[in-house]
Design a protein around this motif. Structure first.
Motif, mmCIF file in Angstrom:
data_model
loop_
_atom_site.group_PDB
_atom_site.id
_atom_site.type_symbol
_atom_site.label_atom_id
_atom_site.label_comp_id
_atom_site.label_asym_id
_atom_site.label_seq_id
_atom_site.Cartn_x
_atom_site.Cartn_y
_atom_site.Cartn_z
ATOM 1 N N ASN A 197 8.248 9.523 3.179
ATOM 2 C CA ASN A 197 7.365 9.040 4.225
ATOM 3 C C ASN A 197 7.439 7.518 4.281
ATOM 4 O O ASN A 197 6.644 6.822 3.680
ATOM 5 C CB ASN A 197 5.939 9.515 3.948
ATOM 6 C CG ASN A 197 5.004 9.236 5.094
ATOM 7 O OD1 ASN A 197 5.403 8.768 6.149
ATOM 8 N ND2 ASN A 197 3.740 9.518 4.876
ATOM 9 N N ARG A 198 8.424 7.002 5.002
ATOM 10 C CA ARG A 198 8.660 5.557 5.053
ATOM 11 C C ARG A 198 8.454 5.046 6.468
ATOM 12 O O ARG A 198 8.463 5.803 7.425
ATOM 13 C CB ARG A 198 10.084 5.238 4.632
ATOM 14 C CG ARG A 198 10.444 5.728 3.275
ATOM 15 C CD ARG A 198 11.843 5.335 2.990
ATOM 16 N NE ARG A 198 12.383 6.082 1.876
ATOM 17 C CZ ARG A 198 13.502 5.760 1.293
ATOM 18 N NH1 ARG A 198 14.196 4.734 1.714
ATOM 19 N NH2 ARG A 198 13.959 6.462 0.292
ATOM 20 N N ARG A 209 4.246 1.448 5.831
ATOM 21 C CA ARG A 209 4.513 2.534 4.885
ATOM 22 C C ARG A 209 5.523 2.012 3.876
ATOM 23 O O ARG A 209 6.008 0.906 3.989
ATOM 24 C CB ARG A 209 5.113 3.736 5.615
ATOM 25 C CG ARG A 209 4.215 4.341 6.648
ATOM 26 C CD ARG A 209 4.967 5.441 7.403
ATOM 27 N NE ARG A 209 4.353 5.703 8.675
ATOM 28 C CZ ARG A 209 3.545 6.722 8.923
ATOM 29 N NH1 ARG A 209 3.246 7.567 7.974
ATOM 30 N NH2 ARG A 209 3.044 6.885 10.129
ATOM 31 N N LEU A 257 0.814 -1.220 0.000
ATOM 32 C CA LEU A 257 0.000 0.000 0.000
ATOM 33 C C LEU A 257 0.847 1.270 0.000
ATOM 34 O O LEU A 257 0.368 2.329 -0.361
ATOM 35 C CB LEU A 257 -0.915 0.039 1.224
ATOM 36 C CG LEU A 257 -1.973 -1.036 1.316
ATOM 37 C CD1 LEU A 257 -2.736 -0.909 2.619
ATOM 38 C CD2 LEU A 257 -2.927 -0.951 0.147
ATOM 39 N N HIS A 258 2.075 1.179 0.488
ATOM 40 C CA HIS A 258 2.955 2.339 0.633
ATOM 41 C C HIS A 258 2.343 3.378 1.563
ATOM 42 O O HIS A 258 2.569 4.577 1.414
ATOM 43 C CB HIS A 258 3.311 2.952 -0.726
ATOM 44 C CG HIS A 258 4.009 1.989 -1.625
ATOM 45 N ND1 HIS A 258 5.380 1.916 -1.699
ATOM 46 C CD2 HIS A 258 3.532 1.025 -2.451
ATOM 47 C CE1 HIS A 258 5.711 0.959 -2.553
ATOM 48 N NE2 HIS A 258 4.615 0.404 -3.016
ATOM 49 N N ALA A 259 1.535 2.915 2.512
ATOM 50 C CA ALA A 259 0.917 3.790 3.513
ATOM 51 C C ALA A 259 0.618 2.945 4.744
ATOM 52 O O ALA A 259 0.351 1.748 4.636
ATOM 53 C CB ALA A 259 -0.378 4.382 2.972
ATOM 54 N N LEU A 260 0.670 3.565 5.911
ATOM 55 C CA LEU A 260 0.335 2.852 7.143
ATOM 56 C C LEU A 260 -1.146 2.488 7.137
ATOM 57 O O LEU A 260 -1.996 3.308 6.822
ATOM 58 C CB LEU A 260 0.640 3.721 8.357
ATOM 59 C CG LEU A 260 0.214 3.130 9.704
ATOM 60 C CD1 LEU A 260 1.025 1.875 10.013
ATOM 61 C CD2 LEU A 260 0.369 4.153 10.804
ATOM 62 N N ARG A 261 -1.436 1.232 7.467
ATOM 63 C CA ARG A 261 -2.819 0.803 7.572
ATOM 64 C C ARG A 261 -2.880 -0.323 8.590
ATOM 65 O O ARG A 261 -2.121 -1.290 8.508
ATOM 66 C CB ARG A 261 -3.323 0.314 6.233
ATOM 67 C CG ARG A 261 -4.764 -0.135 6.264
ATOM 68 C CD ARG A 261 -5.262 -0.343 4.860
ATOM 69 N NE ARG A 261 -6.481 -1.111 4.877
ATOM 70 C CZ ARG A 261 -7.051 -1.602 3.808
ATOM 71 N NH1 ARG A 261 -6.517 -1.395 2.628
ATOM 72 N NH2 ARG A 261 -8.155 -2.296 3.892
#
Length: 167
Positions: free
Chosen positions: A121-122, A113, A87-91
Motif C-alpha cells: 500500500n504505497r 503513504r 507515517l506510512h499512511a495517507l493523511r
C-alpha cells in the motif's frame, strides 16, 4: 524543523541549523514578495505540536518547542502546502501550529503513504501549479503485489489548493 533558539527542550536528532537556514532562505529568496512556498520534510507536525509525556519519554524526533519555533518562522509567508512522510499512511490535515486538525485557516499538510518502504500500500504525490492553484494528485500502488507494478497502480485522490496571498 531545527532546534529552537531559546534553550528549550529540543528533539533527539541533530538539526544541523535547519531552522536558521529556513529563516534565512525565506527572507532572502521570498522576502515580502508574497510568492507561494511549498515545504517538505520527513516528520509530521501535528504529532509534535504540543508537549506530551510520550514524546518526552521517547525523546521525540522534534520537541514541541522546536515545532513552535518552526511555526513562528513561517509566519508572514504564503505557505501553500507542507508535505511529509514518516507515517506510512495517507493523511491530509490543516495545521495552525497546534496538534489539532484546523478545519479552516490552517496550512494544508499532506502525508504520503509509504512511497519507498516495503509493502503493498504505497503512494506518492504529483504536484503541478495551474494558474492560481496547486493541484496535488496521489498515485497509489494498491493490491496484493509489492512494488510499483503498472497493473496495480492508479490515481486515487486529487486536491486543489489556492495560491493566493494569505491575509
Amino acid at each position: 524543523v531545527g532546534h529552537n533558539d531559546k534553550n528549550l527542550p529540543v528533539g533527539r536528532y541533530r538539526a544541523h541549523d535547519s531552522l536558521q537556514f529556513l529563516r534565512k532562505d525565506l527572507k532572502e529568496k521570498v522576502g515580502s514578495s508574497g510568492r507561494p512556498v511549498i515545504l517538505m520534510h520527513h516528520i509530521d507536525l501535528l504529532r509534535y505540536s504540543t508537549s506530551s509525556s510520550e514524546n518526552s519519554e521517547r525523546g521525540g524526533e522534534w520537541s514541541a518547542c522546536d515545532v513552535a519555533a518552526f511555526h513562528e518562522a513561517i509566519q508572514g509567508y504564503q505557505i501553500a502546502a507542507i508535505f511529509h512522510g514518516h507515517l506510512h499512511a495517507l493523511r491530509t490535515d490543516r495545521w495552525d501550529g497546534t496538534n489539532k486538525n484546523a478545519a479552516e485557516g490552517g496550512i494544508p499538510i499532506f502525508g504520503a503513504r509509504a512511497s519507498g518502504a516495503h509493502g503493498t500500500n504505497r503512494g506518492l504525490f504529483y504536484c503541478v501549479v495551474e494558474g492560481e492553484e496547486l493541484i496535488i494528485r496521489e498515485l497509489a500502488s494498491l493490491g496484493a503485489h509489492e512494488g510499483w507494478l503498472e497493473e496495480n497502480t492508479q490515481w486515487v485522490n486529487q486536491w486543489r489548493v489556492p495560491l493566493r496571498t494569505r491575509v
